[in-house]
Design an enzyme around this catalytic site. Sequence first.
Site, short mmCIF file in Angstrom:
data_model
loop_
_atom_site.label_atom_id
_atom_site.label_comp_id
_atom_site.label_asym_id
_atom_site.label_seq_id
_atom_site.Cartn_x
_atom_site.Cartn_y
_atom_site.Cartn_z
N ASP A 217 -8.76 -2.53 5.53
CA ASP A 217 -9.53 -1.38 5.04
C ASP A 217 -9.83 -0.49 6.23
O ASP A 217 -10.69 -0.82 7.05
CB ASP A 217 -10.82 -1.90 4.38
N ASP A 228 -10.64 7.06 2.99
CA ASP A 228 -11.02 5.65 2.91
C ASP A 228 -10.02 4.98 1.97
O ASP A 228 -10.00 5.27 0.77
CB ASP A 228 -12.45 5.58 2.36
N HIS A 297 -17.50 4.43 -4.18
CA HIS A 297 -18.61 5.29 -3.74
C HIS A 297 -18.12 6.70 -3.51
O HIS A 297 -16.92 6.91 -3.31
CB HIS A 297 -19.18 4.74 -2.42
N HIS A 305 -20.75 6.97 2.70
CA HIS A 305 -21.42 6.72 1.42
C HIS A 305 -22.34 7.89 1.10
O HIS A 305 -23.37 8.08 1.73
CB HIS A 305 -22.24 5.41 1.48
N GLU A 330 -12.41 1.82 -5.18
CA GLU A 330 -11.97 0.54 -4.63
C GLU A 330 -12.43 -0.57 -5.55
O GLU A 330 -13.52 -0.52 -6.11
CB GLU A 330 -12.52 0.33 -3.22
N GLU A 425 -7.70 0.27 -2.50
CA GLU A 425 -8.62 1.42 -2.49
C GLU A 425 -7.88 2.72 -2.19
O GLU A 425 -6.99 2.75 -1.34
CB GLU A 425 -9.70 1.20 -1.42
CO LIG Z 1 -14.64 2.48 0.62
#
Ligand SMILES: [Co+2]
Length: 444
Positions: A217, A228, A297, A305, A330, A425
């Site tokens: 990740d 992300d 998120h 976030h 994700e 994700e």
């Molecule tokens: Co993330």
Amino acid sequence: MASKTADMLSKLALNNDGANPQANGANGTNGHVSDQDESDEDRDDDATANGTGNTASGAAKKKKKKKPKKKKAAPKVQSDPPRVLVSQLFPNGYPVGEEVEYKNGNAYRTTNEEKRHLDRINNDFLQEYRQGAEVHRQVRQWAQANIKPGMTLTEIAEGIENGTRALTGHWGLEEGDNIKGGVGFPTGLSINHIAAHYTPNAGNKWVLGEQDVMKVDFGVHVNGRIVDSAFTMTFDPKYDNLLAAVKDATNTGIREAGIDVRVCDIGAAIQEAMESYEVELDGKTYPVKAIRNLNGHDIVQHSIHGGKSVPIVKGGDQTKMEEGEIFAIETFGSTGRGYVVDDLEVSHYALRPDAPNTALRVQSARSLLNVIKKNFGTIPWCRRYLDRLGQEKYLLGLNNLVQSGIVEAYPPLVDVKGSYTAQFEHTILLRPNVKEVVSRGDDY
Ligand SMILES: [Co+2]
């Protein structure tokens, strides 16, 4: 990077001005300018050839004769390991992610002039996002081809991070450079029952094994626009169904996401997809469970976030997604309980955008806070990134900043020992006229 239920309840302030000197997104400008020079030259030559001749045309013609000899720059390709700037590979703009038309009540957006106009005036933002996404794709292509059992997690993390730094052109060693672009958050290398937020600290000797299930990740950012995206690596086909479940669940979440969609409805669809799978490991069959306290998120500039969560099980809140928002979709599947808790040594941190302005009595905390603000702003980082900036003996000060509520710690999140967890994700942009899965690639 994941968001865990209950840790993320505070609504984060969106205004990061003070902490973040921002760079202009000058993506690929160099290459573009040189291209334009070339075509201007072509036009001059054409005008001359058409016989609008004057005394200058002789000189221009000489110039033209030379031109065929001019060696055309070979199309640049990425190196191995990746070290070529993506701005050199894409001088005329970055590849567009997967575009998905809105449906039902939002179908009008596809052709609506006002929505299309709103989208066009956002071009800098889109170019920054697409640049980061292209870096992500190229770095993960290297990762998928080169990561093998026997490598240390430290080697793997540094390989990914140095690729990201090279391709964005931000090595992050000069003050402020990390805030302009580069690594978007620490490289998560979470193995087996560890679901998220594990990256090696200094001295870590962990070696990747043949039977491991590793979540990779990692984040790339350009001007605070964080991409992300995560995938899972295995070296034994017995885990294939576990990975298929999570890939399906994430793609279901991406498909359901959209403007005016309630996040609880996305969570319910994700869970249904995920839990339609089971996986057989060494003679025992396990249902694949969605990890119920992990969430997708929203993302805001310089903050991973933004304050909204996207659940991956049913029963979530009725918050709606809105035009212009960015989401990390994700999902995590597990052969264990489907519930994670904090465990192990912390590596991931971020300055809280809503940090209280309290007087710090510990001198080392004050100086460390200064380093963090100047080098990362509110972008997440890990202990290794402090080490490479030459910081030493910072743990006391760091713990003091965490206890003061100025820095947030993101400890590793683990399911029960002996279980296996997987993650996929993507980052999606809810553009006014179309949904763009900006980090989509041929791989996932
Ligand atoms: Co993330």
